[in-house]
Enzyme design. Structure first.
Site, PDB file in Angstrom:
ATOM      1  N   ARG A 146     101.374  50.618  -1.047  1.00  0.00           N
ATOM      2  CA  ARG A 146     101.638  50.190   0.337  1.00  0.00           C
ATOM      3  C   ARG A 146     100.670  50.897   1.283  1.00  0.00           C
ATOM      4  NH1 ARG A 146     107.456  52.357   0.577  1.00  0.00           N
ATOM      5  NH2 ARG A 146     106.394  53.875  -0.735  1.00  0.00           N
ATOM      6  N   LYS A 168     109.344  63.995 -23.473  1.00  0.00           N
ATOM      7  CA  LYS A 168     108.824  65.365 -23.411  1.00  0.00           C
ATOM      8  C   LYS A 168     108.869  66.029 -24.791  1.00  0.00           C
ATOM      9  CE  LYS A 168     110.113  65.762 -18.567  1.00  0.00           C
ATOM     10  NZ  LYS A 168     111.144  66.204 -17.611  1.00  0.00           N
ATOM     11  N   GLY A 185     107.193  70.163 -15.252  1.00  0.00           N
ATOM     12  CA  GLY A 185     106.837  70.433 -13.856  1.00  0.00           C
ATOM     13  C   GLY A 185     105.908  71.624 -13.738  1.00  0.00           C
ATOM     14  N   GLU A 244     118.515  60.044  -9.687  1.00  0.00           N
ATOM     15  CA  GLU A 244     118.044  58.796  -9.089  1.00  0.00           C
ATOM     16  C   GLU A 244     119.211  57.806  -9.005  1.00  0.00           C
ATOM     17  OE1 GLU A 244     114.384  57.410  -9.985  1.00  0.00           O
ATOM     18  OE2 GLU A 244     113.548  59.375 -10.439  1.00  0.00           O
TER      19      GLU A 244
HETATM   20  N1  LIG Z   1     108.650  63.614  -9.046  1.00  0.00           N
HETATM   21  C1  LIG Z   1     108.709  64.621  -9.905  1.00  0.00           C
HETATM   22  O1  LIG Z   1     109.427  65.602  -9.713  1.00  0.00           O
HETATM   23  C2  LIG Z   1     107.850  64.579 -11.153  1.00  0.00           C
HETATM   24  C3  LIG Z   1     107.892  65.687 -12.041  1.00  0.00           C
HETATM   25  C4  LIG Z   1     107.076  65.670 -13.173  1.00  0.00           C
HETATM   26  C5  LIG Z   1     106.288  64.570 -13.433  1.00  0.00           C
HETATM   27  N2  LIG Z   1     106.306  63.514 -12.571  1.00  0.00           N
HETATM   28  C6  LIG Z   1     105.455  62.369 -12.889  1.00  0.00           C
HETATM   29  O2  LIG Z   1     104.517  62.179 -11.838  1.00  0.00           O
HETATM   30  C7  LIG Z   1     104.222  60.799 -11.713  1.00  0.00           C
HETATM   31  C8  LIG Z   1     104.441  60.371 -10.272  1.00  0.00           C
HETATM   32  O3  LIG Z   1     105.788  60.599  -9.916  1.00  0.00           O
HETATM   33  P1  LIG Z   1     106.267  60.544  -8.393  1.00  0.00           P
HETATM   34  O4  LIG Z   1     107.644  61.109  -8.399  1.00  0.00           O
HETATM   35  O5  LIG Z   1     105.249  61.138  -7.490  1.00  0.00           O
HETATM   36  O6  LIG Z   1     106.362  58.957  -8.159  1.00  0.00           O
HETATM   37  P2  LIG Z   1     106.489  58.184  -6.761  1.00  0.00           P
HETATM   38  O7  LIG Z   1     106.999  59.088  -5.702  1.00  0.00           O
HETATM   39  O8  LIG Z   1     107.205  56.933  -7.064  1.00  0.00           O
HETATM   40  O9  LIG Z   1     104.962  57.834  -6.409  1.00  0.00           O
HETATM   41  C9  LIG Z   1     104.230  56.858  -7.071  1.00  0.00           C
HETATM   42  C10 LIG Z   1     102.975  56.576  -6.277  1.00  0.00           C
HETATM   43  O10 LIG Z   1     102.200  55.646  -7.000  1.00  0.00           O
HETATM   44  C11 LIG Z   1     101.830  54.585  -6.112  1.00  0.00           C
HETATM   45  N3  LIG Z   1     101.705  53.361  -6.892  1.00  0.00           N
HETATM   46  C12 LIG Z   1     102.663  52.702  -7.562  1.00  0.00           C
HETATM   47  N4  LIG Z   1     102.144  51.631  -8.183  1.00  0.00           N
HETATM   48  C13 LIG Z   1     100.839  51.617  -7.882  1.00  0.00           C
HETATM   49  C14 LIG Z   1      99.765  50.776  -8.228  1.00  0.00           C
HETATM   50  N5  LIG Z   1      99.942  49.686  -8.996  1.00  0.00           N
HETATM   51  N6  LIG Z   1      98.531  51.070  -7.749  1.00  0.00           N
HETATM   52  C15 LIG Z   1      98.345  52.148  -6.959  1.00  0.00           C
HETATM   53  N7  LIG Z   1      99.323  53.000  -6.613  1.00  0.00           N
HETATM   54  C16 LIG Z   1     100.556  52.735  -7.070  1.00  0.00           C
HETATM   55  C17 LIG Z   1     102.918  54.517  -5.074  1.00  0.00           C
HETATM   56  O11 LIG Z   1     102.415  53.906  -3.909  1.00  0.00           O
HETATM   57  P3  LIG Z   1     103.278  53.803  -2.563  1.00  0.00           P
HETATM   58  O12 LIG Z   1     103.332  55.203  -2.002  1.00  0.00           O
HETATM   59  O13 LIG Z   1     102.508  52.886  -1.711  1.00  0.00           O
HETATM   60  O14 LIG Z   1     104.618  53.291  -2.976  1.00  0.00           O
HETATM   61  C18 LIG Z   1     103.219  55.999  -4.890  1.00  0.00           C
HETATM   62  O15 LIG Z   1     102.344  56.572  -3.963  1.00  0.00           O
HETATM   63  C19 LIG Z   1     105.097  60.080 -12.752  1.00  0.00           C
HETATM   64  O16 LIG Z   1     104.373  59.892 -13.930  1.00  0.00           O
HETATM   65  C20 LIG Z   1     106.223  61.069 -12.983  1.00  0.00           C
HETATM   66  O17 LIG Z   1     106.813  60.930 -14.254  1.00  0.00           O
HETATM   67  C21 LIG Z   1     107.058  63.481 -11.435  1.00  0.00           C
END
Ligand SMILES: NC(=O)c1ccc[n+]([C@@H]2O[C@H](COP(=O)([O-])OP(=O)(O)OC[C@H]3O[C@@H](n4cnc5c(N)ncnc54)[C@H](OP(=O)(O)O)[C@@H]3O)[C@@H](O)[C@H]2O)c1
Length: 429
Positions: A48, A206, A135, A191
């Site tokens: 977005r 993991k 993490g 979630e």
């Molecule tokens: N959150 C955690 O605590 C955590 C911990 C460890 C690992 N991870 C890993 O880190 C990764 C990201 O997690 P997150 O929590 O940051 O996810 P998130 O908040 O949902 O962010 C995903 C991002 O990817 C973008 N996106 C989605 N589809 C896309 C596409 N087709 N092209 C370009 N951009 C796209 C989204 O854009 P928009 O902003 O426009 O929606 C958003 O900025 C995942 O693999 C997750 O497993 C997360």
């Protein structure tokens, strides 16, 4: 210091990506000094584009992630989109266009780690993913580098903060599963759809990554036995307390005693209160590693969250940038042992079984006979009853999971056994 910056493409700017961008900006001078060259954010791919993103130059934002990774001048692609596609194609395209990759994507690494490592190797590039498992907690680098001269025999971990929060709530307040889940959701620890966490899918991904790295072998997601924690009850916690235990959702990766095979599994288990993992509270994660020479090591900290996860991503980014300046790559895939992954039936552990039985003479003897017939030796039995019904809690000595399954099937055939209320493995002894 080199003045020409290393260029970084950030794919995803959500919970993790926005923190990666923030730290890259606020720590720019320190990062440059540590790496030996400045690091420049060259583009940010999102879904977005109109969303306001604090601290991000709107001119860098694009929805065309493919064009960004194909630019040809990108040194490192940081993939924090998540999921399988388009992340997988973007990572392989990044390699084809000369970039190294840092990812936090456990789902993708667990499913396609082998192919992605091969692609990185083909293009002399790095693939780092410290943030994918726990993490902020350094785990992959310690296993891959610090313990590279040792032999890891066991990895036992709490690798999902949501489930640990729920189980900890149940333990400390006597709440049931649903009540504890509702609180986790209200506080933002779970979630809206908690399936990936509470059914153990996240922890299984993991476990596959950890087992592969720890034992230098290939462990696929399908190889990991998985049981969620939605069936854990307040009564299970009461039983655990009577045994001096608590209940945790554990990821357990083990090398067989003869060294010829490995196992990987995720399920709720009782662990003694004196085990270091028992004191891991709230949404924290911890991983307990047992190695031949090092002995027992414990890694503890925040296993998720934007800022902690970004810390691990930035650590990888610095390492990959340093490698790049040296014209080298860091340690890659090391699955040289090709050990078979044994099925769950071969896993040997202890069991806590709660049975609802008829309260009449001879029932205990009948139940004990079933255990004996399947070669499962009983450690303790506790019986309580009233009004013609009784409950029986049996704790076994170590036995193969297949034998225990045989016991449970046979118990269910007994007229005097009204039901098997719960079966819980006992670990960490
Ligand atoms: N959150 C955690 O605590 C955590 C911990 C460890 C690992 N991870 C890993 O880190 C990764 C990201 O997690 P997150 O929590 O940051 O996810 P998130 O908040 O949902 O962010 C995903 C991002 O990817 C973008 N996106 C989605 N589809 C896309 C596409 N087709 N092209 C370009 N951009 C796209 C989204 O854009 P928009 O902003 O426009 O929606 C958003 O900025 C995942 O693999 C997750 O497993 C997360």
């Amino acid at each position: 210091m080199r003045t020409r910056p290393l260029k970084v493409a950030l794919l995803g700017c959500g919970v993790v990506g926005s923190e990666v961008a923030r730290i890259m900006t606020t720590h720019a001078a320190d990062l440059a000094a540590r790496i030996g060259a400045p690091v420049e954010l060259a583009g940010v791919a999102v879904r977005r584009p109109s969303k306001v993103r604090e601290g991000i130059d709107p001119a860098l934002v694009t929805t065309d992630a493919t064009a960004l990774v194909k630019r040809g001048d990108i040194d490192v692609v940081v993939e924090v989109i998540g999921g399988i596609e388009p992340a997988r194609t973007l990572i392989t395209t990044a390699f084809e266009h000369g970039a190294s990759v840092v990812s936090a994507n456990k789902a993708l690494l667990a499913q396609d780690g082998e192919a992605l490592h091969a692609a990185a190797l083909d293009h002399d590039a790095d693939l780092y993913y410290e943030a994918a498992v726990a993490g902020a907690i350094p785990l992959i680098r310690p296993l891959r580098e610090s313990l590279a001269g040792d032999k890891v025999n066991r990895v036992l971990g709490i690798v999902n903060g949501t489930t640990n929060f729920i189980l900890d709530k149940m333990d400390s307040t006597g709440a049931g599963y649903q009540e504890a889940l509702d609180e986790a959701t209200a506080l933002g620890y779970a979630e809206a759809d908690p399936t990936a966490d509470v059914e153990g899918f996240d922890a299984a991904a993991k476990a596959a990554i950890l087992a592969g790295i720890a034992f230098h072998t290939r462990v696929r997601l399908d190889d990991v036995y998985r049981e969620g924690m939605t069936e854990v009850t307040a009564a299970d916690f009461a039983s655990a307390k009577e045994m001096g235990c608590t209940i945790k959702l554990l990821a357990i990766c083990e090398r067989a005693a003869d060294g010829g095979s490995v196992t990987a599994r995720v399920h709720p288990a009782m662990i003694p209160l004196e085990h270091p993992l028992a004191s891991v509270r709230g949404a924290y994660n911890a991983v307990f590693v047992e190695a031949d020479a090092a002995g027992q090591l414990m890694f503890y900290g925040p296993g998720a969250g934007g800022s902690p996860t970004a810390s691990a991503v930035l650590g990888d980014l610095v390492a990959v940038c340093r490698n790049r300046l040296n014209g080298a790559t860091g340690p890659g895939d090391s699955a040289y042992t090709q050990l078979p992954v044994s099925p769950m039936g071969d896993v040997v552990t202890r069991y806590h079984i709660s049975l609802d039985v008829a309260d009449k003479p001879g029932v205990l003897a009948q139940v004990a006979t079933v255990f004996a017939e399947h070669g499962v030796s009983i450690d303790t039995v506790r019986q309580s009853g009233k009004d013609g019904e009784a409950s029986l809690v049996v704790v076994t000595h170590r036995a193969a999971d297949a034998a225990l399954t045989g016991v449970v099937d046979a118990l269910r055939q007994l007229d005097t056994v009204r039901g098997v209320a719960s079966i819980m493995r006992v670990e960490g002894e």
